[in-house]
Every structure is written in C-alpha cells, then in structure tokens.
Design a protein around this motif. Structure first.
Motif, mmCIF file in Angstrom:
data_model
loop_
_atom_site.group_PDB
_atom_site.id
_atom_site.type_symbol
_atom_site.label_atom_id
_atom_site.label_comp_id
_atom_site.label_asym_id
_atom_site.label_seq_id
_atom_site.Cartn_x
_atom_site.Cartn_y
_atom_site.Cartn_z
ATOM 1 N N ARG A 6 16.292 -57.653 -16.117
ATOM 2 C CA ARG A 6 16.089 -56.938 -17.371
ATOM 3 C C ARG A 6 16.301 -55.441 -17.185
ATOM 4 N NH1 ARG A 6 11.568 -58.787 -18.184
ATOM 5 N NH2 ARG A 6 10.237 -57.145 -17.363
ATOM 6 N N VAL A 7 15.700 -54.895 -16.109
ATOM 7 C CA VAL A 7 15.807 -53.453 -15.899
ATOM 8 C C VAL A 7 17.227 -53.054 -15.544
ATOM 9 C CG1 VAL A 7 15.037 -51.571 -14.403
ATOM 10 C CG2 VAL A 7 13.402 -53.250 -15.231
ATOM 11 N N TYR B 262 23.652 -51.528 -20.884
ATOM 12 C CA TYR B 262 24.004 -51.581 -22.294
ATOM 13 C C TYR B 262 25.522 -51.454 -22.453
ATOM 14 C CZ TYR B 262 19.074 -50.612 -23.496
ATOM 15 O OH TYR B 262 17.724 -50.660 -23.648
ATOM 16 N N ASP C 284 16.614 -55.671 -26.003
ATOM 17 C CA ASP C 284 15.707 -55.017 -25.063
ATOM 18 C C ASP C 284 15.906 -53.510 -25.197
ATOM 19 O OD1 ASP C 284 14.139 -54.113 -23.047
ATOM 20 O OD2 ASP C 284 15.346 -54.921 -21.411
ATOM 21 N N ASP C 285 15.090 -52.897 -26.042
ATOM 22 C CA ASP C 285 15.283 -51.478 -26.343
ATOM 23 C C ASP C 285 14.295 -50.590 -25.599
ATOM 24 O OD1 ASP C 285 12.923 -52.017 -27.652
ATOM 25 O OD2 ASP C 285 13.508 -51.094 -29.550
ATOM 26 N N GLU C 286 13.774 -51.095 -24.455
ATOM 27 C CA GLU C 286 12.817 -50.321 -23.658
ATOM 28 C C GLU C 286 11.544 -50.014 -24.454
ATOM 29 O OE1 GLU C 286 13.418 -49.814 -20.517
ATOM 30 O OE2 GLU C 286 15.474 -50.542 -20.599
ATOM 31 N N ASP C 287 11.212 -50.889 -25.417
ATOM 32 C CA ASP C 287 10.027 -50.711 -26.270
ATOM 33 C C ASP C 287 10.095 -49.431 -27.099
ATOM 34 O OD1 ASP C 287 8.862 -53.077 -25.301
ATOM 35 O OD2 ASP C 287 7.982 -52.027 -23.601
ATOM 36 N N LEU C 288 11.307 -48.977 -27.358
ATOM 37 C CA LEU C 288 11.482 -47.742 -28.122
ATOM 38 C C LEU C 288 10.850 -47.849 -29.508
ATOM 39 C CD1 LEU C 288 12.879 -44.924 -28.332
ATOM 40 C CD2 LEU C 288 14.847 -46.125 -29.290
ATOM 41 N N LYS D 72 11.537 -41.280 -21.645
ATOM 42 C CA LYS D 72 12.014 -42.664 -21.684
ATOM 43 C C LYS D 72 13.520 -42.724 -21.932
ATOM 44 C CE LYS D 72 9.732 -45.637 -24.261
ATOM 45 N NZ LYS D 72 9.349 -46.812 -23.408
ATOM 46 N N ASP E 79 16.028 -40.983 -19.155
ATOM 47 C CA ASP E 79 16.341 -41.801 -17.980
ATOM 48 C C ASP E 79 17.492 -42.763 -18.279
ATOM 49 O OD1 ASP E 79 14.410 -40.610 -16.450
ATOM 50 O OD2 ASP E 79 12.890 -42.149 -16.791
ATOM 51 N N GLU E 80 17.455 -43.388 -19.447
ATOM 52 C CA GLU E 80 18.515 -44.332 -19.811
ATOM 53 C C GLU E 80 19.855 -43.627 -19.979
ATOM 54 O OE1 GLU E 80 20.470 -47.599 -20.235
ATOM 55 O OE2 GLU E 80 18.302 -47.663 -19.949
#
Length: 204
Positions: free
Chosen positions: A51-52, A56, A122-126, A160, A163-164
């Motif tokens: 997942r990590v 994208y 999976d939006d990194e809990d945005l 958050k 980093d992406e």
C-alpha cells in the motif's frame, strides 16, 4: 515501512512466540508457533508495504492534488473569517489564493496531457483528516485556540502531502508533470515553513 524496521518487529514477534511456548514448558511447539506468528506478520507487512509503495498514476496524482487544493481553500476560507491574529489571518488568505492558483496550474497540465484527474482510493487519509480538522475548527470559538488549531492543522496536512509530492517528482517521466510537481512542492513547502513559524507564536 523500511526493511530494517520490518526485521526488528519480526524478531520481536518471534521472541514473543518462543517465550510463550517456553513458559508453558512446550519446546516442541515453539518453532511451530514462531512460524505461524512470522507468517501472519509477514503477510501484514506485505500488505502494508504494497500500500505504501504503490505509485500513483498521473491521473491519480493530479486528482490527489486537486482534492488537497479544494480542502485547503475550504479550511483557508474558514480561517479568514474566524482567525483573530493578524498574521494567521493573512496566512489563511495566502492559503486560499495559492491553492486556487495551484489548482488552475493542475487543470492546465491535465489538458496538455489529456488526462482526467481521479482521486485515488488510497488517498493517505487526506479526506478523513481534512473533514476531522474542519469539524474541530468549526467547534472552536474565535481566538487564540482557533488560531493555534488552524496552524497545527496546516502543518499536519502540508507535511502529509509534501512527502507524496517529493516522492512523485523522483518517479515522474513527464516534463510537464515534473514541472507541475515542482511548483506544488515549492508552494506546499513555503506554506509549511510559514505555518511552523506561526506555531512559535503559540509557544509550540
């Protein structure tokens, strides 16, 4: 999760299984329990790392950034009406202005590349983090408590996404996407730096 971190935790799992078996005086089952525990831990790590480590697509990345821009405009508008500290209020206005401009840049880029932005599953809990932050900020009365909570929220959110974006710059093969991502990185970094400066006003 880094490989060394995985190995450390797997070692802890193995040790716990071994001690548990030894405490019961049943050494013969120790190795079987260790194997079972390690298999379970490895499966969980494989899922987490997958997942990590997932990259994208350009469509997902621009969708992710658009969602972040929309979230920042919303929270910035709230702060411009509720912030009482002059510098925090000015920062909120800058957030709205800069993220609107960044979204316009994204829209131009996706037209050039002929892609349709899509928010990744999976939006990194945005989205969840933004909505939780909005609920918290709406409940706070005007004053220092709101100003501090807004600044802290901005630090969390910008860290958050920064980093992406940094990771994506290194992977991008498109000149247009890389140019967009570098502008996004610079904007987000500038906001993070300013928020961290403002945080000091509240004794953080």
């Amino acid at each position: 999760m880094k490989r060394n971190g995985q190995l450390r935790i797997l070692a802890v799992v193995a040790l716990a299984a071994w001690l548990g078996a030894c405490d019961r005086g049943d050494r013969e089952t120790a190795m079987a329990e260790i194997d079972s525990a390690l298999d379970t831990a490895r499966a969980r790590f494989d899922t987490a790392v997958g997942r990590v480590g997932r990259e994208y697509s350009d469509a997902e990345l621009t969708g992710f950034l658009n969602a972040f821009d929309d979230a920042e405009v919303e929270v910035g508008q709230l702060a411009t009406s509720k912030a009482t500290d002059a510098e925090v209020k000015a920062f909120a206005s800058q957030i709205v202005r800069d993220h609107r401009a960044l979204k316009a840049d994204i829209n131009r880029t996706v037209q050039q590349l002929n892609i349709s932005p899509t928010v990744p599953e999976d939006d990194e809990d945005l989205a969840e983090d933004h909505q939780a932050g909005m609920r918290d900020l709406r409940e706070k009365a005007k004053g220092a408590a709101f100003d501090e909570a807004f600044v802290e929220h901005e630090i969390r959110m910008h860290r958050k996404v920064l980093d992406e974006v940094k990771d994506a710059i290194g992977r991008s093969q498109s000149v247009d996407m890389r140019t967009l991502l570098e502008k996004a990185r610079d904007t987000i970094q500038a906001h993070l730096t300013r928020a961290e400066e403002l945080e000091k006003k509240f004794g953080a």
